[in-house]
Design an enzyme around this catalytic site. Structure first.
Site, mmCIF file in Angstrom:
data_model
loop_
_atom_site.group_PDB
_atom_site.id
_atom_site.type_symbol
_atom_site.label_atom_id
_atom_site.label_comp_id
_atom_site.label_asym_id
_atom_site.label_seq_id
_atom_site.Cartn_x
_atom_site.Cartn_y
_atom_site.Cartn_z
ATOM 1 C CB SER A 21 -89.141 17.794 -12.156
ATOM 2 O OG SER A 21 -90.055 18.327 -10.813
ATOM 3 C CG ASN A 22 -87.240 19.609 -7.226
ATOM 4 O OD1 ASN A 22 -87.230 19.194 -6.524
ATOM 5 N ND2 ASN A 22 -87.889 20.709 -8.157
ATOM 6 N NE ARG A 23 -82.076 13.021 -6.022
ATOM 7 C CZ ARG A 23 -81.145 12.332 -5.174
ATOM 8 N NH1 ARG A 23 -80.536 13.817 -4.857
ATOM 9 N NH2 ARG A 23 -81.224 11.799 -4.249
ATOM 10 C CB SER A 24 -88.626 17.567 -3.492
ATOM 11 O OG SER A 24 -89.371 18.097 -2.383
ATOM 12 C CB ALA A 88 -87.707 21.352 -4.213
#
Ligand code: PMT
Length: 210
Positions: A21-24, A88
């Site tokens: 995943s990512n930091r959003s 994101a």
């Protein structure tokens, strides 16, 4: 107007306990949904996995993966006049998802990834008279790359943010953005709360396209 917003990350499972995943956090997209609702628009918010409360008056659709987000966008698109893609979306997902937790011995240190579809590019042929607004998350001076994405994704407006700048980008309450338009116009905003960036964005997209 009917406004469709995506927000947050997508989460791409490796097995039942692990994911890519990512930091959003969804803060920016949720602020856009709230500002649009407060401005009197009918808002549908497609949210990735985040811990935020739904803004008052907003209809929310929860999704997890990029493929689920694409399916939800395709379902909601016909009814919308404006689409704001603040999510994101993970560009890659694991090639396979194990139905059971992978044991350390089953993993060889290599995670095979396949490309996720680009949601904006996929729906571009169905844009019609709708206004499409994108965000560009860049590291470093964001406008050149954002300008390329604006044209490549057929957008009416892109919001460029340098996600490494102090007080900007992921997980913070503020953002420093530049609005870019297809005619080459740029509007650099100062560091503002995401709620205020969202209010200005809603005021701007309301003037586009119609
Ligand atoms: O959620 P927060 O913690 O508040 O953080 C806010 C934010 C940094 C996530 C937000 O301001 C932001 O920049 N969102 C876009 C992040 C992103 O995916 O940027 P990108 O440059 O990779 O993508 C460009 C555009 O294409 C975006 O509108 C994106 O939604 C869209 N996209 C990207 C990949 C993909 N597979 N499909 C898409 O439609």
């Amino acid at each position: 107007m009917n406004v469709l917003v995506t927000a947050g990350p997508t989460r791409e499972p490796i097995d039942p306990v692990r994911f890519v995943s990512n930091r959003s956090t969804g803060k920016m997209g949720f602020a856009v949904a709230q500002a649009a609702a407060e401005a009197g628009h009918a808002v549908t918010l497609i949210a990735g996995p985040v811990t935020l409360d739904t803004p008052p008056g907003v209809r929310r659709v929860d999704v997890t993966t990029a493929l689920e987000m694409l399916a939800a966008v395709e379902r909601e698109l016909p009814a919308c006049d404006v689409f704001v893609s603040a999510a994101a979306v993970a560009d890659w997902r694991p090639e396979t998802c194990s139905p059971t937790k992978l044991k350390k011995g089953e993993m060889d240190g290599v995670l095979r990834l396949v490309r996720n579809p680009d949601i904006l590019k996929t729906i571009l042929p169905r844009k019609g008279t709708r206004v499409f607004v994108g965000f560009a998350a860049e590291t470093g001076e964001p406008t050149a790359e954002a300008g390329r994405k604006l044209h490549e994704k057929g957008l009416d407006l892109i919001v460029a943010n340098d996600v490494t700048a102090p007080g900007a980008g992921f997980a913070v309450e503020t953002n420093r953005v530049t609005l870019l338009f297809p005619d080459g116009r740029h509007e650099a905003l100062p560091l503002l709360r995401k709620t205020e960036v969202a209010r200005r964005l809603v005021a701007t997209f309301a003037t586009l396209g119609r």
